[in-house]
Structure formats: C-alpha cells, structure tokens
Design a protein around this motif. Sequence first.
Motif, mmCIF file in Angstrom:
data_model
loop_
_atom_site.group_PDB
_atom_site.id
_atom_site.type_symbol
_atom_site.label_atom_id
_atom_site.label_comp_id
_atom_site.label_asym_id
_atom_site.label_seq_id
_atom_site.Cartn_x
_atom_site.Cartn_y
_atom_site.Cartn_z
ATOM 1 N N LEU A 84 -12.791 6.850 -7.484
ATOM 2 C CA LEU A 84 -13.034 8.055 -8.291
ATOM 3 C C LEU A 84 -14.365 7.940 -9.032
ATOM 4 O O LEU A 84 -15.139 8.900 -9.114
ATOM 5 N N GLN B 172 -7.838 4.336 0.540
ATOM 6 C CA GLN B 172 -7.046 3.579 -0.433
ATOM 7 C C GLN B 172 -6.588 2.224 0.062
ATOM 8 O O GLN B 172 -6.085 1.415 -0.701
ATOM 9 N N ARG B 173 -6.724 2.001 1.362
ATOM 10 C CA ARG B 173 -6.348 0.680 1.850
ATOM 11 C C ARG B 173 -7.384 -0.358 1.442
ATOM 12 O O ARG B 173 -7.094 -1.517 1.298
ATOM 13 N N ILE C 59 -0.936 9.079 -11.193
ATOM 14 C CA ILE C 59 -1.955 10.116 -11.003
ATOM 15 C C ILE C 59 -1.321 11.412 -10.499
ATOM 16 O O ILE C 59 -1.825 12.500 -10.733
ATOM 17 N N ALA C 60 -0.184 11.300 -9.816
ATOM 18 C CA ALA C 60 0.544 12.496 -9.385
ATOM 19 C C ALA C 60 1.451 12.991 -10.511
ATOM 20 O O ALA C 60 2.276 13.873 -10.296
ATOM 21 N N ASN C 61 1.290 12.401 -11.696
ATOM 22 C CA ASN C 61 2.081 12.762 -12.873
ATOM 23 C C ASN C 61 3.578 12.602 -12.635
ATOM 24 O O ASN C 61 4.385 13.390 -13.103
ATOM 25 N N ASP D 276 -6.632 9.827 7.351
ATOM 26 C CA ASP D 276 -5.957 10.973 6.771
ATOM 27 C C ASP D 276 -6.953 12.134 6.759
ATOM 28 O O ASP D 276 -8.146 11.919 6.852
ATOM 29 N N PHE E 74 0.852 -1.186 0.000
ATOM 30 C CA PHE E 74 0.000 0.000 0.000
ATOM 31 C C PHE E 74 0.886 1.233 0.000
ATOM 32 O O PHE E 74 1.940 1.254 0.626
ATOM 33 N N GLY F 289 0.029 17.725 -9.812
ATOM 34 C CA GLY F 289 0.045 16.340 -9.323
ATOM 35 C C GLY F 289 -1.130 15.948 -8.455
ATOM 36 O O GLY F 289 -1.079 14.947 -7.741
ATOM 37 N N ASP G 30 -2.631 19.822 -0.729
ATOM 38 C CA ASP G 30 -2.231 18.832 0.273
ATOM 39 C C ASP G 30 -0.700 18.835 0.363
ATOM 40 O O ASP G 30 -0.022 18.407 -0.559
ATOM 41 N N MET H 176 2.431 17.172 1.794
ATOM 42 C CA MET H 176 2.685 15.834 2.333
ATOM 43 C C MET H 176 3.377 15.925 3.683
ATOM 44 O O MET H 176 4.224 16.770 3.902
ATOM 45 N N LEU I 240 -5.198 14.991 -7.433
ATOM 46 C CA LEU I 240 -6.268 14.132 -7.937
ATOM 47 C C LEU I 240 -7.143 14.927 -8.909
ATOM 48 O O LEU I 240 -7.183 16.146 -8.846
ATOM 49 N N PRO I 241 -7.861 14.222 -9.793
ATOM 50 C CA PRO I 241 -8.670 14.960 -10.765
ATOM 51 C C PRO I 241 -9.757 15.815 -10.117
ATOM 52 O O PRO I 241 -10.135 15.615 -8.974
ATOM 53 N N SER J 255 -0.073 9.243 -0.201
ATOM 54 C CA SER J 255 0.610 10.419 -0.750
ATOM 55 C C SER J 255 1.917 10.698 -0.008
ATOM 56 O O SER J 255 2.863 11.203 -0.595
ATOM 57 N N THR J 256 1.963 10.348 1.267
ATOM 58 C CA THR J 256 3.207 10.563 2.006
ATOM 59 C C THR J 256 4.301 9.628 1.502
ATOM 60 O O THR J 256 5.468 10.002 1.438
ATOM 61 N N LEU K 27 -8.280 2.908 -6.318
ATOM 62 C CA LEU K 27 -8.357 4.349 -6.577
ATOM 63 C C LEU K 27 -9.366 4.688 -7.678
ATOM 64 O O LEU K 27 -10.201 5.580 -7.525
ATOM 65 N N ASP K 28 -9.295 3.959 -8.774
ATOM 66 C CA ASP K 28 -10.184 4.279 -9.898
ATOM 67 C C ASP K 28 -11.637 3.960 -9.593
ATOM 68 O O ASP K 28 -12.541 4.684 -10.018
ATOM 69 N N ARG L 104 -0.203 3.241 -10.125
ATOM 70 C CA ARG L 104 -1.338 4.124 -10.434
ATOM 71 C C ARG L 104 -1.234 5.430 -9.664
ATOM 72 O O ARG L 104 -1.524 6.504 -10.184
ATOM 73 N N ASP M 90 -6.904 13.339 -1.162
ATOM 74 C CA ASP M 90 -6.921 11.876 -1.185
ATOM 75 C C ASP M 90 -7.446 11.236 0.105
ATOM 76 O O ASP M 90 -7.714 10.043 0.142
ATOM 77 N N GLN N 178 -1.281 -0.858 -8.076
ATOM 78 C CA GLN N 178 -1.844 0.196 -7.209
ATOM 79 C C GLN N 178 -0.799 1.288 -6.954
ATOM 80 O O GLN N 178 -1.091 2.475 -7.032
#
Lengths: 109, 420
Positions: free
Chosen positions: B375, B366-367, A92-94, B411, A54, B311, B242, B244, B313-314, A57-58, B371-372, A88, B361, A85
């Motif tokens: 979304l 996400q655990r 997504i953070a480019n 979070d 997993f 960077g 955000d 980090m 999320l959409p 973002s951190t 992700l998709d 991805r 996020d 995962q």
Amino acid sequence: MHITIGADHGGQVELSAAGDLDLAAAGDLESAAEHVMLNDSCKRLVVDLSAVTFIDSTGIGALVSIRNSALSKGIELTLRRPSAQVYRLIEIANLAAIFDISDGQISDG
Amino acid sequence: MTSNDPQGASAHDASVSDPVAQDHEERLRRFESLTELSVSQLPMEELLDELLRRLRTLFAVDTSAVLLLEGSEFLVPIAACGIEEEVRQGVRIPIGRGFAGHVAAVGEPVVLTEVSSATVYNEILIRKGIQTLLGVPLFDGETVIGVLHIGALSERTFDEGDIAMLRFAADRVAAAITSRRADIDRAAAAALQQSLAPRQLPSLPGYQFAARYVPGSKYGVSGDWYDVFALPGGEFGIVIGDVMGHGLRAATIMGRIKSALRAYALDHADPAVVVHHLDRKLQHFEPGHICTLVYAVLDPATGLIRFTSAGHLPVAIVSPAAPPRLVGQKVGLPLGVDLTVARTTNLLTLEQDGLLCLFTDGLIDQRRTDLDDALAAIADILGNVRSTINRADSACAALMARMVGEKEVQDDVTILTAAR
C-alpha cells in the motif's frame, strides 16, 4: 491446503487449516466446516488458522461464509491464532469485529 | 453416420480362434474407439450422441443415456440413444428416486433387472419395454455430476466386465463434460466481463478518468469491476468492486451488483444508503456471496467526494500540497455479511491537480509482499506521477508497470483513477 477435522469434545469441534487459504482451497475449507456443522451435536466450531501461510480475499470470503452458516445454525465460531498477515487482511476488510478471534494458546481446548 | 460400429463386422472374421480371447480383443478395440472419440474436437452434443451410439453397439444394448445434475435436486437427460424422447420431453428425475436418481444418490454402479414403476421413476423407460438397466455415476473428482446408463429390451446380465467398461466410458464422458463446461464457463465469464466493462468512461470537463482491467491468469476472470456514471444532478458515481470467487458465477453476481448499484444510485444521494440497499438485495436474492466495494460520488464543481467502503482496500488520494494518502477510515463490512451494522459516508476532496485512485487486491502480490508495504508503494508511485496530457491514464500505467511489471497476474487486477 491441508485441513484436519478434530474429534468432538463436548460439542466443540476443531478444524485446523494448514497452507495457503486461497481460491484453490477456500471451497475445501467451506465444505469441511459445513460437514462439521451438519452434525447436530456441534455447538462450537474452532477454526485453527495458526498454520495458514497465506490468505487472499477468497479465503476471507470462505471465513465469512462459514461465519454466516454457523450463525444460522446457532453454532459459535472462533478463529484461532491467525498470523499477523492473515489478521491484517481480516482487519482491512473490517471483519475483525464480526469474528471471535482468539490467540487461544491455553484457554481453548 | 449410421449407428454401427466400424470394427464390428470384421470381428467375426478375425483369425483368433478362442471365442473368449476374441471377445476380449473386440472389447479392447472398442475401448480404443471410446478413447479416441472423447479427445476429438466434436461439439459437445455430437460427441455425446456419437459416444452413446458406440456404447449401444459395444454392449449390444438398446438404449443409452447421459443425465446431468441440475442444481442439487434433479437429474436431467442431456443425450440419449434409443430413448431420445426423454431429452425432448425435458424429463427431470429427483436425486434418490427411481433408477438414475438412485445411481446418483449412492455414487456406485447399479444393475436393475426389474423395471417397473416401483423401481423406475421415468415412465418412458417402462413404456419402451426395457427389461434390464446398468447405470454408473459420472464423477468430477469426488463429486457426482451425473449418470450414464444403458438398457436392454431383453433380459440379460451385466457382469463385472460390463460394469468396468461402462465405468471407463463414464470417466470419458465425465472428463469431456467437465472440460467443455470449464471452457464454456471461462468463455462465458470472459464475455460477460467484457460486455459489462464500460466501453468508454464518461467525459467530464476538467476531469480525466482512466482504468485498467487485466483478468487473472490462474483462474480466468473473477468478479472485479469498475464503473463511472453520470448522476441526474450533475454528480458522478465512481465504483470499484470485487465479488469473491471466480468464473461465470462470480461474474454473473458482479453484473447484478453493478446494475443494482446504478439503480439505487439514481434514487439515493447518500453512498452509505445506496450500499445498504445493495447489501440487502444481495443477501436476499444471492445469499452466500461476499463482495467488497467502494462507491464514491464526485461533485465536479467542488471536487468534493462522498464515499463509502464495504470492506474494500483503502482509496488513494493525491493532493498537490500534501503527500499521497491512503484513506480507509470508517470502512463498513463487505456486502453479504451483516445488514444490522450501520454504514457511514466519508468525505474527501479531489483538489485541482489532484488524483484519486481505486484498486482491487489483485494489484498487490500478497504472496510475496506485505500488504502495508504494498500500500505504501502504491501511494509512493501515485505521488510521483508526472503531469502529462492524461494524468489519470499515466497513473494507471505507472501502477501496472511498477506493481505488476512482467509478472503474470494470478488474480484480476483492476484500477480506476480520476485526475482533476
């Protein structure tokens, strides 16, 4: 998170991360990478992410910090085998383009 | 309170005849007095002063002091007994230099029996006439956070028992400091977050803004923020971001980014340019920090939105005639990565009866979720927000209800919506 630092193979050091790369583990990974990169003989750092279950973002932030630090020290950084995962989230953070990401099954020793 | 130990006098009258056993007994009791003290609810300064006073009695020494690491280069005395002036004079001791600097550098107890300018950095110790010093490091986990030392004006020896006992005291001091620091850090970060959150979102005829911010339960507040502000030409700036990390450090950086973004927004119309300047400022003044954000500029007359994503999320956009969309094309790098990569500004229209939604996020568990999939769920929820008096707020409520529900959020969760 469990972090293993491999031996130096001709300037290449492999760092394997296993488990969750989250807020609790990000600092540990950064410290481990920093520790490896402090060694003058280190020319290339491979961070094996195949056992990372997993990432948040951190965790992504930690990878970016490691990348910036490697860049400033002239060390090549490769991320190896991130899971779908993990990839991805990098995407997504480019950030996929700024990392050298390898599926490294055979090529990287 | 005087500096004597309440149990000190009675020790001599104790019925234990063996002086060694008596000494042990006495030491044990004093151990207990340290233990009981460090769990008390005294304010930090008083707690340390009292601890140092007790240590002086316990070891029959003349001075005791606690020094903490400031940054990574200096030790600064924060409490002292018998050498109070070193706190008052703001003494700074370089790591690796002198006595305390050496203790911090080696991370081991050190006994010093020759106090001179060759072995000690702090002149105050020499002027006091201290002959012998024992110092032990203070640890937070495996990291040295400071030094505790005691000193005697007479020549005396410190044995293994003394070292063990001072180490025990150091553990107590370190635990008290670490826990108070964590409390202070949490409280300050929460206060900072609260002070930086917009008290009221701007009112703009024909539009509604709404937001939610819920700090994460696991690590307290982090570096999430949102902002909506009027720009000089009648346009509106809309931001979600955000930083980090977590705690006071992330919240502080977030505060700086938030205000710098507003400043650059006054000078530059193009969101990509604003974010480029912001990135340059961050990398110059706060290198090592990473931040994702979306900065959008809304023209209320047309509903046209110019936005750039670093960077992040959409962005979700709902139009009455089309299914909800997640817009994430031409996303730039997060702030703090690489200034040479160009940023782009994208266009979007918030139509009449439409909805714009920005989020961090934390909204996605996400655990447990892909992700998709998450979304897609967010888009679906937004597409089903019914027309109410305040659709922007209903959208926030619906997202929180469906995405968070009764879960404890780990979070920070931040949502910002605009309805037209």
